[in-house]
Design an enzyme around this catalytic site. Structure first.
Site, PDB file in Angstrom:
ATOM      1  N   ASN A  51      57.948  36.145  32.493  1.00 22.26           N
ATOM      2  CA  ASN A  51      58.094  35.649  33.855  1.00 22.26           C
ATOM      3  C   ASN A  51      58.308  34.147  33.752  1.00 22.26           C
ATOM      4  OD1 ASN A  51      57.483  34.382  36.382  1.00 22.26           O
ATOM      5  ND2 ASN A  51      56.432  36.220  37.060  1.00 22.26           N
ATOM      6  N   GLU A  82      61.231  36.648  37.876  1.00 24.73           N
ATOM      7  CA  GLU A  82      61.193  35.433  38.692  1.00 24.73           C
ATOM      8  C   GLU A  82      62.218  34.408  38.210  1.00 24.73           C
ATOM      9  OE1 GLU A  82      57.864  33.856  41.173  1.00 24.73           O
ATOM     10  OE2 GLU A  82      56.679  34.566  39.469  1.00 24.73           O
ATOM     11  N   TYR A 184      59.822  43.302  38.203  1.00 20.89           N
ATOM     12  CA  TYR A 184      58.949  42.269  38.762  1.00 20.89           C
ATOM     13  C   TYR A 184      58.239  42.910  39.941  1.00 20.89           C
ATOM     14  CZ  TYR A 184      57.492  38.089  41.317  1.00 20.89           C
ATOM     15  OH  TYR A 184      56.746  37.141  42.001  1.00 20.89           O
ATOM     16  N   ASP A 223      56.541  41.632  34.566  1.00 24.22           N
ATOM     17  CA  ASP A 223      55.356  41.194  35.292  1.00 24.22           C
ATOM     18  C   ASP A 223      54.966  42.335  36.226  1.00 24.22           C
ATOM     19  OD1 ASP A 223      53.455  40.098  36.948  1.00 24.22           O
ATOM     20  OD2 ASP A 223      54.650  38.373  37.569  1.00 24.22           O
ATOM     21  N   ASN A 225      52.025  42.668  37.618  1.00 28.14           N
ATOM     22  CA  ASN A 225      51.107  42.150  38.632  1.00 28.14           C
ATOM     23  C   ASN A 225      49.849  43.001  38.804  1.00 28.14           C
ATOM     24  OD1 ASN A 225      51.388  39.631  39.978  1.00 28.14           O
ATOM     25  ND2 ASN A 225      53.367  40.288  40.794  1.00 28.14           N
ATOM     26  N   ASP A 343      53.699  29.772  34.338  1.00 30.71           N
ATOM     27  CA  ASP A 343      52.289  30.156  34.346  1.00 30.71           C
ATOM     28  C   ASP A 343      52.094  31.494  33.631  1.00 30.71           C
ATOM     29  OD1 ASP A 343      53.674  31.478  36.333  1.00 30.71           O
ATOM     30  OD2 ASP A 343      52.123  31.266  37.864  1.00 30.71           O
ATOM     31  N   HIS A 344      53.179  32.027  33.061  1.00 28.73           N
ATOM     32  CA  HIS A 344      53.137  33.240  32.243  1.00 28.73           C
ATOM     33  C   HIS A 344      53.661  32.904  30.852  1.00 28.73           C
ATOM     34  CE1 HIS A 344      52.932  36.272  35.679  1.00 28.73           C
ATOM     35  NE2 HIS A 344      53.227  35.139  36.308  1.00 28.73           N
TER      36      HIS A 344
END
Length: 362
Positions: A51, A82, A184, A223, A225, A343-344
């Site tokens: 991501n 993303e 995603y 991702d 989530n 942030d990944h």
């Protein structure tokens, strides 16, 4: 105006098969692309998912380090989530989720930045498929080395339709021996609303239907989530009790950090069991690893400092279990080393090569 990038290959214009991305071909206006030509001799065995949290920002700020990572690992396929690049099409007009927007001076400049980056090594050894949102939100990309040629690439969990998922959340590449699914997944959010809990429930229902009806072994990455178990987060109590503005959902199973609510975790577990799927990382790594065991890390400043989750996965069919060589997360520590500005962090999977039955002599 002088061109700074190579012309984009249109949907269906498959050149020699190769696993690299010097063009933004693939999706085009339709929802799928079928390859033509000779049957590929081998399928990919090395994969990366990441991501990027805006591919354009990563290219502008962190591309040299990520390029070195790709050079070193040398994956056959790179799946990105993303990307946050808008789809082609004028304001108010129809959009083409398989092409980058370039109808304004700003979007043309951004496209040139992206295409220059993807026209340089190591990325020019890959071909790229896009599935993009109408705005700078969401979106996915799949880079496949040119030496590998998927039989078909599609962009919806409903593989019978020729369209892209809203927000560009899905790319599916069909190879001879497996399907590769890049997703995603929508964030669960914090509230019982249409764009929060309800949206995630619908997504999970569709994912369950998809994995129950695949006709080949599946490699599912991206991702997702969701953190499946307590071992998949750094601070289970913190995430279980997390609230937004003191709001408490009406159902207890929906309480907590998005991605770590009981409802999401149970649905994810059901998807795995019903689809006969294996979490490749957890299959190899049984113990909690506070240094390198998480793929998402909170902001180093504030209450989420040091709070980490494993929400990026490689999920594979049980039929592929014995071929798993490695599955690793490539970031570590609370300072986001190896995250390349996102942030990944990237996650990799390597399979052993499939042993093919020798062809019978005629």
């Amino acid at each position: 105006m002088k061109r700074f990038f190579r012309p984009v290959e249109k949907d269906g214009s498959f050149k020699k098969p190769s696993l690299s991305s010097s063009s933004s071909g693939g999706g085009g206006g339709g929802g799928e692309a079928e390859t033509k030509g000779k049957k590929e001799r081998e399928d990919p065995v090395k994969f990366v998912t990441w991501n990027a949290n805006s591919l354009l920002l990563r290219i502008k700020n962190d591309w040299a380090l990520f390029s070195d990572f790709v050079r070193t690992l040398d994956p056959d396929v790179i799946c990105i989530q993303e990307v946050r690049l808008p789809a082609a099409g004028s304001k108010g007009g129809p959009k083409n989720p398989g092409e980058l927007k370039d109808d304004t001076s700003a979007s043309r400049e951004e496209k040139q930045v992206v295409m220059r980056a993807l026209s340089s090594l190591p990325f020019k050894d890959y071909r790229v498929w896009w599935s993009l949102s109408e705005s700078k939100y969401g979106g996915t990309a799949m880079f496949i080395k040119k030496q590998f040629q998927p039989k078909k690439v599609s962009f919806s969990l409903d593989r019978k339709v020729s369209k892209h998922e809203p927000d560009g959340r899905v790319i599916i590449a069909e190879f001879e021996s497996f399907l590769l699914l890049n997703t995603y997944a929508p964030n669960n959010g914090w509230k019982e609303e249409e764009n929060s809990f309800q949206r995630r429930r619908k997504w999970d229902k569709r994912m369950l239907e998809f994995v129950q009806n695949v006709d080949k072994p599946l490699i599912w990455c991206g991702d997702l989530n969701v953190s499946h178990q307590d071992i998949d987060v750094s601070h289970p109590d913190f995430f279980s009790s997390a609230k937004l503005n003191r709001y408490i959902p009406p159902n207890k199973e929906d309480c907590g950090q998005p991605g770590f609510t009981l409802a999401e975790r149970q649905r994810f577990g059901n998807i795995l069991s019903q689809g006969k799927l294996i979490d490749a990382y957890r299959y190899l790594h049984k113990e909690k690893d506070m240094e390198t065991g998480f793929s998402w890390s909170g902001n180093p400043i504030g209450k989420y400092r040091g709070k980490r989750m494993r929400i990026d996965y490689f999920i594979v069919s049980e039929l592929l279990k014995d071929r798993i060589v490695s599955c690793e997360m490539h970031g570590h520590g609370i300072e986001l080393e190896g995250f390349y500005g996102s942030d990944h962090c990237p996650v990799s999977l390597e399979l052993s090569k499939e042993e093919r039955e020798p062809e019978a002599c005629s």
